[in-house]
Design a protein around this motif. Structure first.
Motif, PDB file in Angstrom:
ATOM      1  N   ASP A  77       0.833  -1.204   0.000  1.00  9.90           N
ATOM      2  CA  ASP A  77       0.000   0.000   0.000  1.00  9.90           C
ATOM      3  C   ASP A  77       0.869   1.256   0.000  1.00  9.90           C
ATOM      4  OD1 ASP A  77      -2.278  -1.529   0.019  1.00  9.90           O
ATOM      5  OD2 ASP A  77      -2.612  -1.368   2.182  1.00  9.90           O
ATOM      6  N   ARG A  78       1.959   1.232   0.771  1.00  8.47           N
ATOM      7  CA  ARG A  78       2.847   2.395   0.813  1.00  8.47           C
ATOM      8  C   ARG A  78       3.475   2.656  -0.554  1.00  8.47           C
ATOM      9  NH1 ARG A  78       4.507   0.203   6.010  1.00  8.47           N
ATOM     10  NH2 ARG A  78       6.471  -0.538   5.133  1.00  8.47           N
ATOM     11  N   VAL A 179      -1.128   5.533   6.598  1.00 11.71           N
ATOM     12  CA  VAL A 179      -0.660   4.163   6.340  1.00 11.71           C
ATOM     13  C   VAL A 179       0.803   3.997   6.749  1.00 11.71           C
ATOM     14  CG1 VAL A 179      -0.253   2.430   4.549  1.00 11.71           C
ATOM     15  CG2 VAL A 179      -2.332   3.811   4.488  1.00 11.71           C
ATOM     16  N   GLY A 180       1.618   5.013   6.503  1.00  7.41           N
ATOM     17  CA  GLY A 180       3.044   4.877   6.774  1.00  7.41           C
ATOM     18  C   GLY A 180       3.439   5.138   8.210  1.00  7.41           C
ATOM     19  N   ASP A 237       6.880  -3.553   9.238  1.00 10.57           N
ATOM     20  CA  ASP A 237       5.879  -2.753   9.951  1.00 10.57           C
ATOM     21  C   ASP A 237       6.291  -1.294  10.086  1.00 10.57           C
ATOM     22  OD1 ASP A 237       3.384  -2.629  11.396  1.00 10.57           O
ATOM     23  OD2 ASP A 237       4.551  -2.452  13.243  1.00 10.57           O
ATOM     24  N   ARG A 238       7.578  -0.999   9.851  1.00 10.88           N
ATOM     25  CA  ARG A 238       8.085   0.358  10.064  1.00 10.88           C
ATOM     26  C   ARG A 238       8.422   0.995   8.713  1.00 10.88           C
ATOM     27  NH1 ARG A 238      11.658  -0.176  15.633  1.00 10.88           N
ATOM     28  NH2 ARG A 238      10.232  -1.654  16.669  1.00 10.88           N
ATOM     29  N   ALA A 239       7.811   2.142   8.464  1.00  8.83           N
ATOM     30  CA  ALA A 239       7.958   2.783   7.149  1.00  8.83           C
ATOM     31  C   ALA A 239       9.266   3.557   7.015  1.00  8.83           C
ATOM     32  CB  ALA A 239       6.779   3.714   6.899  1.00  8.83           C
ATOM     33  N   THR A 240       9.846   3.998   8.111  1.00 11.74           N
ATOM     34  CA  THR A 240      11.025   4.860   8.040  1.00 11.74           C
ATOM     35  C   THR A 240      12.232   4.289   8.782  1.00 11.74           C
ATOM     36  OG1 THR A 240      10.290   6.100  10.003  1.00 11.74           O
ATOM     37  CG2 THR A 240       9.564   6.919   7.853  1.00 11.74           C
ATOM     38  N   GLU A 241      12.234   3.010   9.022  1.00 19.38           N
ATOM     39  CA  GLU A 241      13.320   2.398   9.785  1.00 19.38           C
ATOM     40  C   GLU A 241      13.571   0.996   9.265  1.00 19.38           C
ATOM     41  OE1 GLU A 241      14.411   1.126  14.419  1.00 19.38           O
ATOM     42  OE2 GLU A 241      12.540   2.171  13.942  1.00 19.38           O
ATOM     43  N   GLY A 242      14.833   0.565   9.343  1.00 21.47           N
ATOM     44  CA  GLY A 242      15.151  -0.794   8.945  1.00 21.47           C
ATOM     45  C   GLY A 242      15.710  -0.886   7.538  1.00 21.47           C
ATOM     46  N   VAL A 243      15.682  -2.103   7.020  1.00 26.55           N
ATOM     47  CA  VAL A 243      16.255  -2.385   5.703  1.00 26.55           C
ATOM     48  C   VAL A 243      15.205  -2.319   4.603  1.00 26.55           C
ATOM     49  CG1 VAL A 243      17.489  -4.109   4.336  1.00 26.55           C
ATOM     50  CG2 VAL A 243      18.041  -3.824   6.763  1.00 26.55           C
ATOM     51  N   ILE A 244      13.997  -2.794   4.898  1.00 26.90           N
ATOM     52  CA  ILE A 244      12.946  -2.874   3.875  1.00 26.90           C
ATOM     53  C   ILE A 244      12.132  -1.578   3.914  1.00 26.90           C
ATOM     54  CG2 ILE A 244      11.051  -4.263   2.972  1.00 26.90           C
ATOM     55  CD1 ILE A 244      12.084  -6.590   4.636  1.00 26.90           C
TER      56      ILE A 244
END
Length: 272
Positions: A77-78, A179-180, A237-244
């Motif tokens: 969705d994002r 959503v994000g 689950d995190r839109a602004t953190e992590g690898v994906i």
């Protein structure tokens, strides 16, 4: 809920380490309980223990699949919302020519600034209330131009061509925020996931203790495996953190296109 904020604020590395330790601890406890059970009560029938372990692992697999599907769907969705916003910006920029000439240039400059503002790297640039407020301020200025044309009885057919992409731009912005930044895996699901993981590992450890089987290598392998899956879910689950993270190149490319268009307009001779 407090649980929602808690799970979302924990660093991903801490989630991974905690999950590994949880698996190892519960499996070790289960092994100790199984070994003690054999010493005190004799041999337990293997089929009954195996059935319980299988049922627990099945429930855990179902919950993992359900949670992963939830986060993967929101990730898609994002991506779709990002493309919707990019298309809305480009369409509004092109359709600004349906406005009066002076207002058209103002709208195009605002849209070029808006695309530049929306072009950010989530791994480096933090999403701040001030940045979101700047986006809303540009939206308000674009809508003010529409109000001016309505007051001047501008051709409704022409105006509609500009109103629709601006409306889509505003809607995409609001949807991306919700959503994000606001939609997350509920805290009770995280709690249930970890409880079920602990129970499943406890059951496996108990079976190892009863059968006097298992090994440290197998326990570590299970811990790393389940921790990796849960880490993947938390990352999605995190839109602004992590690898994906959703690739922001479409917005960056659109910003460059509008920047180049503005440069050409600035260098072109004024019409007579």
């Amino acid at each position: 809920m407090i649980a929602d904020e808690l799970f979302h604020s924990i660093p991903l590395a801490a989630i991974y380490i905690f999950t590994v330790l949880l698996v190892l601890a519960t499996m070790g406890l289960g092994f100790h309980l199984g070994h003690r059970y054999i010493r005190t009560r004799g041999t337990e029938k293997e089929p009954s223990i195996g059935s319980a372990v299988t049922a627990t692992l099945g429930l855990l697999a179902f919950l993992l699949a359900f949670t992963f599907n939830m986060t993967a769907s929101r990730y898609n969705d994002r991506k779709a919302l990002l493309l919707d916003e990019v298309n809305a910006i480009h369409t509004a920029y092109l359709h600004a020519d349906f406005l009066q000439p002076k207002s058209a240039r103002k709208a195009q400059v605002l849209l070029a600034d808006y695309a530049e503002l929306r072009d950010f790297n989530p791994r480096v640039d933090e999403v701040t209330p001030e940045g979101l407020a700047q986006s809303v301020a540009i939206q308000d200025q674009l809508w003010a131009l529409i109000d001016e044309h309505i007051a001047q009885d501008h051709n409704a057919g022409y105006l509609r061509h500009f109103v629709e992409p601006v409306t889509n731009l505003i809607n995409s912005h609001n949807s991306r925020i919700v959503v994000g930044l606001e939609y997350r895996i509920p805290g009770p699901i995280w709690i249930a996931l970890y409880i079920l993981t602990g129970l499943a590992m406890l059951a496996i450890g108990f079976q190892f203790g009863v059968s006097r089987g298992g090994s440290i290598q197998l326990a570590v392998t299970l811990g790393l495996t389940f921790a990796t899956v849960i880490l993947l879910i938390a990352d999605l689950d995190r839109a602004t953190e992590g690898v994906i993270i959703v690739d922001q190149r479409p917005m960056a490319e659109m910003s460059l296109i509008l920047e180049a268009s503005e440069a050409r307009r600035a260098n072109s001779p004024d019409p007579p």
